[in-house]
Write a protein that holds these residues in place. Structure first.
Motif, PDB file in Angstrom:
ATOM      1  N   LYS A  24       0.856  -1.179   0.000  1.00 56.42           N
ATOM      2  CA  LYS A  24       0.000   0.000   0.000  1.00 56.42           C
ATOM      3  C   LYS A  24       0.896   1.235   0.000  1.00 56.42           C
ATOM      4  O   LYS A  24       1.754   1.379   0.863  1.00 56.42           O
ATOM      5  CB  LYS A  24      -0.904  -0.003   1.226  1.00 56.42           C
ATOM      6  CG  LYS A  24      -1.839  -1.199   1.293  1.00 56.42           C
ATOM      7  CD  LYS A  24      -2.710  -1.149   2.550  1.00 56.42           C
ATOM      8  CE  LYS A  24      -3.645  -2.343   2.615  1.00 56.42           C
ATOM      9  NZ  LYS A  24      -4.490  -2.309   3.849  1.00 56.42           N
ATOM     10  N   ASP A  26       0.520   4.326   0.782  1.00 55.50           N
ATOM     11  CA  ASP A  26       0.530   5.210   1.949  1.00 55.50           C
ATOM     12  C   ASP A  26       1.077   4.531   3.197  1.00 55.50           C
ATOM     13  O   ASP A  26       1.209   5.158   4.243  1.00 55.50           O
ATOM     14  CB  ASP A  26      -0.874   5.768   2.221  1.00 55.50           C
ATOM     15  CG  ASP A  26      -1.902   4.677   2.491  1.00 55.50           C
ATOM     16  OD1 ASP A  26      -1.615   3.489   2.205  1.00 55.50           O
ATOM     17  OD2 ASP A  26      -2.995   4.998   2.991  1.00 55.50           O
ATOM     18  N   GLU A  27       1.407   3.225   3.095  1.00 54.35           N
ATOM     19  CA  GLU A  27       2.002   2.495   4.215  1.00 54.35           C
ATOM     20  C   GLU A  27       3.407   1.999   3.876  1.00 54.35           C
ATOM     21  O   GLU A  27       3.975   1.177   4.585  1.00 54.35           O
ATOM     22  CB  GLU A  27       1.117   1.306   4.605  1.00 54.35           C
ATOM     23  CG  GLU A  27      -0.262   1.708   5.122  1.00 54.35           C
ATOM     24  CD  GLU A  27      -1.114   0.519   5.523  1.00 54.35           C
ATOM     25  OE1 GLU A  27      -0.615  -0.631   5.453  1.00 54.35           O
ATOM     26  OE2 GLU A  27      -2.278   0.730   5.909  1.00 54.35           O
ATOM     27  N   THR A  28       3.965   2.512   2.784  1.00 54.71           N
ATOM     28  CA  THR A  28       5.269   2.065   2.291  1.00 54.71           C
ATOM     29  C   THR A  28       6.240   3.229   2.227  1.00 54.71           C
ATOM     30  O   THR A  28       5.855   4.348   1.894  1.00 54.71           O
ATOM     31  CB  THR A  28       5.119   1.432   0.887  1.00 54.71           C
ATOM     32  OG1 THR A  28       4.234   0.312   0.961  1.00 54.71           O
ATOM     33  CG2 THR A  28       6.458   0.971   0.340  1.00 54.71           C
ATOM     34  N   SER A 150       5.919   4.674  13.012  1.00 51.97           N
ATOM     35  CA  SER A 150       4.634   4.421  13.659  1.00 51.97           C
ATOM     36  C   SER A 150       3.699   5.605  13.489  1.00 51.97           C
ATOM     37  O   SER A 150       2.517   5.445  13.145  1.00 51.97           O
ATOM     38  CB  SER A 150       4.847   4.122  15.148  1.00 51.97           C
ATOM     39  OG  SER A 150       3.611   3.954  15.815  1.00 51.97           O
ATOM     40  N   GLY A 153       2.300   5.769  10.003  1.00 50.70           N
ATOM     41  CA  GLY A 153       1.504   4.634   9.549  1.00 50.70           C
ATOM     42  C   GLY A 153       2.216   3.742   8.555  1.00 50.70           C
ATOM     43  O   GLY A 153       1.584   3.007   7.792  1.00 50.70           O
ATOM     44  N   ILE A 154       3.547   3.766   8.559  1.00 45.90           N
ATOM     45  CA  ILE A 154       4.339   2.955   7.633  1.00 45.90           C
ATOM     46  C   ILE A 154       4.465   1.533   8.167  1.00 45.90           C
ATOM     47  O   ILE A 154       4.842   1.327   9.317  1.00 45.90           O
ATOM     48  CB  ILE A 154       5.747   3.554   7.433  1.00 45.90           C
ATOM     49  CG1 ILE A 154       5.663   4.987   6.873  1.00 45.90           C
ATOM     50  CG2 ILE A 154       6.590   2.661   6.520  1.00 45.90           C
ATOM     51  CD1 ILE A 154       5.017   5.090   5.522  1.00 45.90           C
ATOM     52  N   ARG A 155       4.167   0.552   7.316  1.00 50.14           N
ATOM     53  CA  ARG A 155       4.271  -0.853   7.706  1.00 50.14           C
ATOM     54  C   ARG A 155       5.253  -1.624   6.820  1.00 50.14           C
ATOM     55  O   ARG A 155       5.661  -2.726   7.172  1.00 50.14           O
ATOM     56  CB  ARG A 155       2.898  -1.534   7.629  1.00 50.14           C
ATOM     57  CG  ARG A 155       1.871  -0.979   8.584  1.00 50.14           C
ATOM     58  CD  ARG A 155       2.360  -0.974  10.029  1.00 50.14           C
ATOM     59  NE  ARG A 155       2.949  -2.252  10.428  1.00 50.14           N
ATOM     60  CZ  ARG A 155       3.792  -2.393  11.437  1.00 50.14           C
ATOM     61  NH1 ARG A 155       4.197  -1.344  12.127  1.00 50.14           N
ATOM     62  NH2 ARG A 155       4.268  -3.579  11.749  1.00 50.14           N
ATOM     63  N   THR A 156       5.598  -1.076   5.650  1.00 53.89           N
ATOM     64  CA  THR A 156       6.507  -1.754   4.729  1.00 53.89           C
ATOM     65  C   THR A 156       7.692  -0.850   4.424  1.00 53.89           C
ATOM     66  O   THR A 156       7.506   0.321   4.062  1.00 53.89           O
ATOM     67  CB  THR A 156       5.803  -2.118   3.406  1.00 53.89           C
ATOM     68  OG1 THR A 156       4.712  -2.996   3.684  1.00 53.89           O
ATOM     69  CG2 THR A 156       6.766  -2.802   2.449  1.00 53.89           C
TER      70      THR A 156
END
Length: 225
Positions: A24, A26-28, A150, A153-156
């Motif tokens: 995603k 917005d999460e990368t 955090s 909202g980044i997860r990747t």
């Protein structure tokens, strides 16, 4: 051979092919590690210059141009580009971690305002991009990067930079331990030798990260047109 079957260690020879990661935008974020002036200086000693010649050829011929293109593509698509660099806050380097005080090649004394500690011009941060300064090998444990990711909202994390078997690997492992999804781009990284580079890719692939090329990543993100 695709990323799903390449760079496999002894442990994963017979493992099933992994599923495509969900990326995603917005999460990368793209994380560029330690491509600084100190690492691109040619040695004065002829023997050392020859010994490091393959590294510099890979950096100039592959890593820097591909990472530069990737940065520009991500910026155009609104994907965050984050930078990490080695530097100490104190002139005498007392704030460095033990790994950067050990005798030998890894003994890096680079005050934060010194020219050698700056990111190379070709990959320099653009205005508004996050730059974290670390005194450890890992960009996660040595900075407030965990908190920043955090909050954003980044997860990747798409990881790139030098050196594959040192600060890059240390950062990848730290991110994986914190349950981030990690992708390492093998053509945007380098170690002192290709053997070290390839060895480390096999060690961390499929457990701490997925190793792929920048072209494969762009295709997964639908940005390869």
């Amino acid at each position: 051979m695709s990323w799903k079957t390449a760079h496999r260690s002894f442990y994963y020879q017979g493992a099933p092919e992994p599923a495509d990661p969900v990326l995603k935008r917005d999460e990368t974020a793209l994380l560029c590690i330690d491509v600084q002036n100190y690492g691109m200086v040619l040695h004065e000693d002829p023997a050392e210059r020859e010994r490091w010649a393959p590294f510099h050829a890979r950096m100039r011929g592959t890593v820097i141009p591909r990472l530069q293109a990737l940065q520009q593509r991500f910026r155009a698509e609104g994907v965050d580009v984050i930078h990490a660099r080695i530097a100490c806050q104190l002139e005498d380097g007392r704030d460095r971690s033990l790994s950067q005080k050990m005798p030998g090649w890894n003994n890096l004394l680079m005050p934060k305002d010194s020219e050698e500690s700056q990111i190379i011009p070709e990959l320099a941060p653009e205005p508004g991009e996050i730059v974290v300064t670390k005194t450890t090998d890992s960009a996660l444990t040595g900075t407030n990067l965990r908190l920043l990711l955090s909050n954003m909202g980044i997860r990747t994390l798409i990881v790139t930079g030098i050196y594959t078997d040192q600060c890059v690997s240390s950062t990848v492992r730290s991110l994986a331990d914190e349950s981030f999804q990690v992708i390492l781009l093998e053509d945007c990284c380098a170690a002192g030798t290709d053997a070290l580079h390839q060895q480390e890719l096999a060690i961390i692939n499929m457990i701490y990260c997925h190793v792929m090329t920048s072209e494969e990543l762009l295709a997964l993100m639908g940005l390869d047109d």
